[in-house]
Design an enzyme around this catalytic site. Sequence first.
Site, PDB file in Angstrom:
ATOM      1  N   GLY A 286       0.732  -1.234  -0.018  1.00 30.38           N
ATOM      2  CA  GLY A 286       0.130  -0.020  -0.052  1.00 30.38           C
ATOM      3  C   GLY A 286       0.865   1.308  -0.015  1.00 30.38           C
ATOM      4  O   GLY A 286       1.784   1.223   0.651  1.00 30.38           O
ATOM      5  N   CYS A 405      11.925   4.452   3.037  1.00 33.95           N
ATOM      6  CA  CYS A 405      12.374   5.537   2.674  1.00 33.95           C
ATOM      7  C   CYS A 405      12.812   6.428   3.676  1.00 33.95           C
ATOM      8  O   CYS A 405      12.460   7.671   4.151  1.00 33.95           O
ATOM      9  CB  CYS A 405      10.740   6.403   2.145  1.00 33.95           C
ATOM     10  SG  CYS A 405       9.720   6.491   3.105  1.00 33.95           S
TER      11      CYS A 405
HETATM   12  C1  LIG Z   1       6.241   2.305   2.879  1.00 32.90           C
HETATM   13  S1  LIG Z   1       4.674   1.754   2.733  1.00 32.90           S
HETATM   14  C2  LIG Z   1       4.762   0.856   1.152  1.00 32.90           C
HETATM   15  C3  LIG Z   1       4.501   1.760  -0.027  1.00 32.90           C
HETATM   16  C4  LIG Z   1       4.510   1.045  -1.299  1.00 32.90           C
HETATM   17  N1  LIG Z   1       5.625   0.048  -1.576  1.00 32.90           N
HETATM   18  C5  LIG Z   1       4.525   1.828  -2.528  1.00 32.90           C
HETATM   19  O1  LIG Z   1       5.539   2.109  -3.293  1.00 32.90           O
HETATM   20  O2  LIG Z   1       3.137   2.609  -2.829  1.00 32.90           O
HETATM   21  C6  LIG Z   1       4.507   0.393   3.780  1.00 32.90           C
HETATM   22  C7  LIG Z   1       3.248  -0.149   3.783  1.00 32.90           C
HETATM   23  O3  LIG Z   1       3.243  -1.425   4.631  1.00 32.90           O
HETATM   24  C8  LIG Z   1       2.064  -1.834   5.286  1.00 32.90           C
HETATM   25  N2  LIG Z   1       2.252  -2.587   6.286  1.00 32.90           N
HETATM   26  C9  LIG Z   1       2.419  -2.114   7.744  1.00 32.90           C
HETATM   27  N3  LIG Z   1       2.598  -3.325   8.462  1.00 32.90           N
HETATM   28  C10 LIG Z   1       2.334  -4.346   7.566  1.00 32.90           C
HETATM   29  C11 LIG Z   1       2.495  -5.699   7.748  1.00 32.90           C
HETATM   30  N4  LIG Z   1       2.680  -6.490   9.014  1.00 32.90           N
HETATM   31  N5  LIG Z   1       2.123  -6.574   6.553  1.00 32.90           N
HETATM   32  C12 LIG Z   1       1.970  -5.827   5.403  1.00 32.90           C
HETATM   33  N6  LIG Z   1       1.918  -4.677   5.305  1.00 32.90           N
HETATM   34  C13 LIG Z   1       2.166  -3.767   6.292  1.00 32.90           C
HETATM   35  C14 LIG Z   1       1.567  -0.127   5.648  1.00 32.90           C
HETATM   36  O4  LIG Z   1      -0.008  -0.316   5.828  1.00 32.90           O
HETATM   37  C15 LIG Z   1       2.030   0.520   4.602  1.00 32.90           C
HETATM   38  O5  LIG Z   1       0.888   0.613   3.521  1.00 32.90           O
END
Ligand SMILES: C[S@@+](CC[C@H](N)C(=O)[O-])C[C@H]1O[C@@H](n2cnc3c(N)ncnc32)[C@H](O)[C@@H]1O
Length: 466
Positions: A286, A405
Amino acid sequence: MSSRPRRPAKPYRRPKKDPVRLIAYEALRAVDERDAYANLVLPPLLREGRERGDLDGRDAALATELVYGTLRRQGTYDEIIAACVDRPLREVDPPVLDVLSLGAHQLLGTRIPAHAAVSTTVELARVVLGDGRARFVNAVLRRIAADDLDGWLEKVAPPYEDDPEEHLGIVHAHPRWIVSALWDALGGGREDVEALLEADNDRPEVTLVARPGRATAGELLTGEAVPGRWSPYAVRLAEGGEPGAIEAVREGRAGVQDEGSQLVALALANAPLEGPDERWLDGCAGPGGKAALLGALAAGRGAALLAAEKQPHRARLVARALRGNPGPYQVVTADGTRPAWRPGSFDRVLVDVPCTGLGALRRRPEARWRRRPEDLAGFAPLQRGLLTEALRAARPGGVVGYATCSPHPAETRAVVDDVRRHESAELIDARPLLPGVPSLGEGPDIQLWPHLHGTDAMYLALLRRT
Ligand SMILES: C[S@@+](CC[C@H](N)C(=O)[O-])C[C@H]1O[C@@H](n2cnc3c(N)ncnc32)[C@H](O)[C@@H]1O
């Protein structure tokens, strides 16, 4: 005995309502009071202002500059305001402080003439705080107006020689602990870190990605747009360019994506791989920027993408970003630390983990003042858990990309080193996978920087499951 004639009282004048300053103030209050994000609260306020007929495009640009500039330099303006009031800042009411900061920014950080900066801010104070507190605002702003920014910095920042980090923090508007962390990660001398801190204070360009197989960069090169610096899929929009006005963006064939994020997806996709290359996983997908690029690249090779995201509302954004992907894909709401997939079942895996975001400070003007050093410890177990499961999800010989990031060593190399103590994986040199991109660091991992690459400070380590 003659009584002195009384001076006629000044006739009461209604304060003038200035929609630009009012909207800027409302946004600052929301950020301060409700911990809102400026990039989320401001657009609806501007839209409503436009719908009421209060704002044109230039007014909206000014309101945006006032909000972003005030928030970005908040710590520095606080030091200056503190030097101009006769009580500790914590005893000044937050709404009054917001008005003062907005005035300080107009006086010290814009080309608005001093008399206009003071008078518009005092009028705003009359509307939102009342006449009594407006007089206080007037007095403080007049003191601030007595010097320019350089003059104030000389007064409120310690000399560089006495305390380099505190000096740079005040001069370039970053909390001291962040100056220290960024400097540690960057290395180099004063000039290097100053270039980075200044780049954090610039508004980033809007960069588009042409999703391969769905759009071409050439198709996006309209008007004053120019090709990206590094990614073959990137196009940089000119100042004020509206992504929503571009057909390919409206149709989801292209999207808004920092070039650093594009490079992370590209490096993972370009990593050499022996054996099958059919199943890709994005374990933290996400809102879906990298997943959409990975999905398009996977489709070009006949591979399928599984995009997993823990938060249901963000998983919906991923589904939207991937809609129309030319190859097979699936989006699931899943916790990457308790995987819903069999171990060893993917050829390429990305985990772009939640982090402090210290590499994207230019996008979130308030973030630097809100983050605390303790936040690092809060993310640490999740980052380790997600990388551990990403490695377990990869087949032997498969490739895993660990991205953040943030350039903070506690979120980058420390995580990779710790996880490699108990998971069997070797580091791959990621630098040759981005040919033509200079200054990627000593390897084998890569670190991008706003001042060197014009991107967010993305970090990527590539690991091969052994
Ligand atoms: C830095 S963002 C990723 C951005 C994405 N890769 C993009 O380019 O649009 C990290 C994401 O990891 C999700 N997240 C947090 N804990 C998680 C978990 N235990 N399993 C999967 N996703 C998780 C968060 O909700 C967030 O959407």
